[in-house]
Scaffold this motif. Sequence first.
Motif, short mmCIF file in Angstrom:
data_model
loop_
_atom_site.label_atom_id
_atom_site.label_comp_id
_atom_site.label_asym_id
_atom_site.label_seq_id
_atom_site.Cartn_x
_atom_site.Cartn_y
_atom_site.Cartn_z
N GLY A 9 0.83 -1.20 0.00
CA GLY A 9 0.00 0.00 0.00
C GLY A 9 0.87 1.25 0.00
N PHE A 10 0.62 2.14 -0.98
CA PHE A 10 1.48 3.32 -1.13
C PHE A 10 0.65 4.59 -1.02
N GLY A 11 -0.24 4.61 0.00
CA GLY A 11 -0.94 5.84 0.35
C GLY A 11 -0.12 6.65 1.33
N VAL A 12 -0.79 7.41 2.19
CA VAL A 12 -0.06 8.27 3.13
C VAL A 12 0.83 7.43 4.05
N CYS A 13 0.24 6.42 4.69
CA CYS A 13 1.03 5.62 5.65
C CYS A 13 2.15 4.87 4.94
N GLY A 14 1.88 4.33 3.76
CA GLY A 14 2.91 3.61 3.03
C GLY A 14 4.08 4.50 2.66
N ARG A 15 3.79 5.73 2.27
CA ARG A 15 4.86 6.67 1.89
C ARG A 15 5.66 7.11 3.12
N VAL A 16 4.95 7.38 4.22
CA VAL A 16 5.65 7.76 5.45
C VAL A 16 6.53 6.60 5.92
N ALA A 17 6.00 5.38 5.89
CA ALA A 17 6.78 4.21 6.31
C ALA A 17 8.02 4.04 5.44
N ALA A 18 7.85 4.20 4.13
CA ALA A 18 8.99 4.04 3.22
C ALA A 18 10.07 5.08 3.50
N ASP A 33 -2.36 0.04 -7.41
CA ASP A 33 -2.54 1.14 -8.35
C ASP A 33 -1.19 1.47 -8.97
N ASP A 34 -1.06 2.67 -9.56
CA ASP A 34 0.24 3.09 -10.10
C ASP A 34 0.93 4.02 -9.11
N ALA A 35 1.97 4.69 -9.56
CA ALA A 35 2.77 5.52 -8.66
C ALA A 35 1.97 6.68 -8.07
N GLN A 36 0.98 7.17 -8.79
CA GLN A 36 0.18 8.29 -8.29
C GLN A 36 -0.80 7.88 -7.21
N ALA A 37 -1.22 6.61 -7.22
CA ALA A 37 -2.19 6.10 -6.24
C ALA A 37 -3.42 7.01 -6.18
N LEU A 158 3.85 13.33 -5.02
CA LEU A 158 4.80 13.37 -6.13
C LEU A 158 6.24 13.25 -5.62
N GLN A 159 6.60 14.08 -4.66
CA GLN A 159 8.00 14.14 -4.23
C GLN A 159 8.41 12.93 -3.40
N SER A 160 7.48 12.33 -2.66
CA SER A 160 7.84 11.13 -1.92
C SER A 160 8.19 10.00 -2.87
N TYR A 161 7.41 9.86 -3.94
CA TYR A 161 7.73 8.82 -4.93
C TYR A 161 9.06 9.11 -5.61
N GLU A 162 9.24 10.35 -6.06
CA GLU A 162 10.48 10.71 -6.77
C GLU A 162 11.70 10.47 -5.87
N THR A 163 11.61 10.88 -4.62
CA THR A 163 12.73 10.72 -3.70
C THR A 163 13.02 9.25 -3.43
N LEU A 164 12.00 8.48 -3.15
CA LEU A 164 12.19 7.06 -2.84
C LEU A 164 12.71 6.30 -4.06
N ASN A 165 12.23 6.67 -5.22
CA ASN A 165 12.71 6.04 -6.46
C ASN A 165 14.19 6.36 -6.67
N ASN A 166 14.58 7.60 -6.41
CA ASN A 166 15.98 7.99 -6.54
C ASN A 166 16.89 7.27 -5.55
N ARG A 167 16.30 6.84 -4.43
CA ARG A 167 17.10 6.19 -3.40
C ARG A 167 17.06 4.67 -3.49
#
Length: 336
Positions: A9-18, A33-37, A158-167
């Motif tokens: 799950g890549f909603g708010v909690c999933g992004r914060v956890a990542a 879903d896709d990266a935008q969720a 947007l930025q959480s996905y971009e940052t995590l993808n870069n890392r």
Amino acid sequence: MKEKVAIVGFGVCGRVAALMLAKHYEVHVFERDDAQALNSAGFVAAAMLAPLAESVHASAEVVQLGADSLALWPKLLAQLDAPVFLQTSGTIVVAHAQDKGAMAHFCQHLKPAFAGTHVPQTLNQCELLKLEPQLAARFQGGVYLPGEGQLDNLGFYLQSYETLNNRGVHFHFHSDTSPEQLGGAGFSAVIDCRGLGAKGTTKLRGVRGEVARVVAPEVTLTRPVRLMHPRYPIYIAPKEDGHFVIGATEIESQDLRPPTVRSTLELLSAAYSVHSGFAEAHIESLQVGLRPAAQDNNPCVTHEGNITRINGLYRHGYMIAPAVVKRALSHLNTSV
């Protein structure tokens, strides 16, 4: 070699956890879903950080989680590769003459002791004029809730996905993989952040939220405004560059159909009653989201073997997510 951790799950909690885990673990994110969720509640939300306002109805636990999260959000956003709008200049609460009773009830039930050191301040018209000049034209006073805030949820997505993808986080989109399937697949920990997607394993209900996103160049409100309303409180959250999110805090319904004419008229008419400049606003979107809620409206965190489930954030997703996730992951090495 880093241990592997799965987040489902890549909603708010999933992004914060990542964001909390990416520095210390090899993180794999599984999202149906896709990266935008776009279908997640966090994509639709206004991202209000308002523990004092929510203390009227929320439990002491939720309000404390909100206060703790206000301190965590700047640290989380500082990890991103690009800035995301965050505002902590407080909330203004106003009411028209016919709704003064609702305002009095609201003020009587505020619990500042739950929300830290900030206390509500009653404003006369001159004091309101200093804080929000454009409100003073229509209201003789209001209530100021200092310390509260909001952030740009779309920018965070947007930025959480971009940052995590870069890392180097590994993303598996369009995946229906369950936490149970991953529990024995070489992951030292599995974090279930599926929201309503976990309804089969967690007792949840959906709570409907409706928001209008508009661009209103004539409106220069600088902080969130809550308007007392006969059916439900209306909020107006100013974002950057003249963008505003207008919404109702909750509707007890699991209906995901588009907003009705009635609710749209109520939202937009309420905004117009606050500031006439909304009459010339351009509507960018009308959105509906379902927020996952437990029966008591408190977040639920459970641990089953190496699976941690985080759910039930109700209408308080952004307000409490950092503190809830940090507490849920206390058995792991986090970076915030």
